[in-house]
Motif scaffolding. Structure first.
Motif, short mmCIF file in Angstrom:
data_model
loop_
_atom_site.label_atom_id
_atom_site.label_comp_id
_atom_site.label_asym_id
_atom_site.label_seq_id
_atom_site.Cartn_x
_atom_site.Cartn_y
_atom_site.Cartn_z
N SER A 173 36.21 45.90 -3.36
CA SER A 173 37.64 44.72 -2.45
C SER A 173 37.17 44.59 -0.30
O SER A 173 37.26 43.95 -0.20
CB SER A 173 38.74 44.68 -2.80
OG SER A 173 39.30 44.78 -3.83
N LEU A 178 39.92 37.25 -3.19
CA LEU A 178 41.17 37.08 -4.12
C LEU A 178 40.59 36.27 -5.67
O LEU A 178 41.40 35.66 -6.27
CB LEU A 178 42.11 37.12 -3.98
CG LEU A 178 43.32 38.29 -3.22
CD1 LEU A 178 45.11 37.53 -2.30
CD2 LEU A 178 43.41 39.50 -3.76
N THR A 223 41.76 37.45 -9.15
CA THR A 223 43.03 37.46 -9.95
C THR A 223 43.94 36.31 -9.71
O THR A 223 43.37 34.88 -9.17
CB THR A 223 43.31 38.32 -8.71
OG1 THR A 223 43.59 37.40 -7.40
CG2 THR A 223 42.44 39.08 -8.07
N LEU A 272 49.78 38.74 -9.54
CA LEU A 272 48.77 39.74 -9.51
C LEU A 272 48.34 39.02 -7.74
O LEU A 272 47.94 38.98 -6.83
CB LEU A 272 48.25 40.34 -10.16
CG LEU A 272 47.01 40.97 -9.60
CD1 LEU A 272 47.72 42.18 -8.91
CD2 LEU A 272 46.04 41.41 -10.32
N HIS A 273 47.93 37.58 -7.83
CA HIS A 273 47.23 37.15 -6.99
C HIS A 273 48.32 37.15 -6.06
O HIS A 273 47.74 37.14 -4.18
CB HIS A 273 46.96 35.98 -7.61
CG HIS A 273 46.09 34.92 -6.28
ND1 HIS A 273 46.76 33.94 -5.44
CD2 HIS A 273 44.36 34.82 -5.60
CE1 HIS A 273 46.15 33.65 -5.10
NE2 HIS A 273 44.99 33.85 -4.78
N GLU A 305 50.81 38.66 -5.50
CA GLU A 305 51.15 39.79 -4.86
C GLU A 305 50.22 40.71 -3.35
O GLU A 305 50.13 40.97 -2.60
CB GLU A 305 51.69 40.87 -5.45
CG GLU A 305 52.31 42.30 -5.28
CD GLU A 305 53.47 42.54 -4.34
OE1 GLU A 305 53.67 42.75 -3.67
OE2 GLU A 305 54.01 41.37 -4.70
N LEU A 306 48.87 40.50 -4.15
CA LEU A 306 47.85 41.01 -3.13
C LEU A 306 47.75 40.48 -1.99
O LEU A 306 47.36 40.73 -0.89
CB LEU A 306 46.54 41.06 -4.23
CG LEU A 306 46.93 42.17 -5.30
CD1 LEU A 306 45.56 42.06 -5.92
CD2 LEU A 306 46.88 43.38 -4.60
N ARG A 307 47.59 38.83 -2.44
CA ARG A 307 47.84 38.18 -0.60
C ARG A 307 48.78 38.55 -0.04
O ARG A 307 48.09 38.22 1.06
CB ARG A 307 47.65 36.52 -1.65
CG ARG A 307 47.95 35.65 -0.51
CD ARG A 307 47.56 34.32 -1.31
NE ARG A 307 47.92 33.27 0.00
CZ ARG A 307 46.46 33.08 0.83
NH1 ARG A 307 45.50 33.74 0.11
NH2 ARG A 307 46.34 31.43 1.48
N TRP A 365 48.19 41.91 1.47
CA TRP A 365 46.84 41.97 2.28
C TRP A 365 46.75 41.57 3.67
O TRP A 365 46.06 41.70 4.52
CB TRP A 365 45.80 41.72 1.45
CG TRP A 365 44.71 42.98 0.31
CD1 TRP A 365 45.93 43.54 -0.39
CD2 TRP A 365 43.93 42.63 -0.44
NE1 TRP A 365 44.58 44.72 -0.92
CE2 TRP A 365 44.01 44.07 -1.26
CE3 TRP A 365 43.15 41.91 -0.77
CZ2 TRP A 365 42.88 43.84 -2.62
CZ3 TRP A 365 41.87 41.94 -1.46
CH2 TRP A 365 42.25 43.52 -2.55
N LEU A 409 41.38 49.78 2.74
CA LEU A 409 40.80 49.46 1.47
C LEU A 409 39.64 50.70 1.15
O LEU A 409 40.21 51.78 0.27
CB LEU A 409 40.23 48.34 1.29
CG LEU A 409 41.21 47.19 0.69
CD1 LEU A 409 41.12 45.97 1.27
CD2 LEU A 409 41.72 47.87 -0.38
#
Length: 175
Positions: A62, A75, A78, A82-83, A85-87, A90, A101
């Motif tokens: 990543s 991303l 995803t 999940l997409h 939350e990570l967006r 991040w 990371l």
């Protein structure tokens, strides 16, 4: 003084986290066993060295994709919660995402021997269908922690994982 040290200055506290956050919480508890009242842990990623751990490999990959092509490219595979939350998470790191990371990919997790040293109630959640955080790691952590209760769930139900870990911690208090 860290936030954890400040919070535990007057009385022991329950600490926890998700993935690398679980590693951080347990590492703090190992260094401060008299200040830890319990552990609430979700998706521990590995034990000891990160060598070959799927989560460490994913963090490294990543970091490389974000550095070369940006967050949206990283991303691309995803979707759903999940997409989202990570967006959100991040983007919050800004320019520090890639180094964080990379650091996560190299961090040493608590060993099973260190886990065995913690005699506090612990609630752990593992997802049976998460290839990045294998449920076998959560099972190993639960077996090593003397007073642990493990709850297994799926990635679809993951948004409720910390609540389930708290419930497991409450059950572990009776052990």
């Amino acid at each position: 003084m860290t936030a954890l040290e400040h919070a535990a200055a007057e009385h022991p506290i329950v600490v926890g986290g998700v993935s690398l956050g679980a590693h951080v919480a347990v590492s703090w508890a190992v260094r401060n066993p008299d200040r830890c009242a319990g552990l609430v842990l979700a998706l521990p990623a590995w034990n000891g060295s990160p060598d070959g751990a799927p989560a460490a490999l994913a963090a490294r990959a990543s970091a490389q994709v974000v550095a070369a092509h940006g967050i949206d490219a990283a991303l691309a595979g995803t979707s759903g919660w999940l997409h989202d939350e990570l967006r959100r998470a991040w983007h919050g790191y800004g320019e520090l995402l890639v180094p964080h990371l990379a650091e996560a990919a190299e961090s040493v997790a608590p060993t099973l021997a260190e886990l065995r040293s913690l005699d506090v109630p612990a609630g752990i959640v593992g997802c049976v269908d998460d290839p990045v955080h294998p449920v076998e790691v959560a099972r190993a952590w639960a077996d090593a922690l003397p007073r642990a209760v493990l709850v297994e769930t799926t990635l679809d139900a993951y948004p409720h994982a910390l609540g389930r870990a708290v419930q497991a911690w409450r059950r572990a208090q009776g052990r």
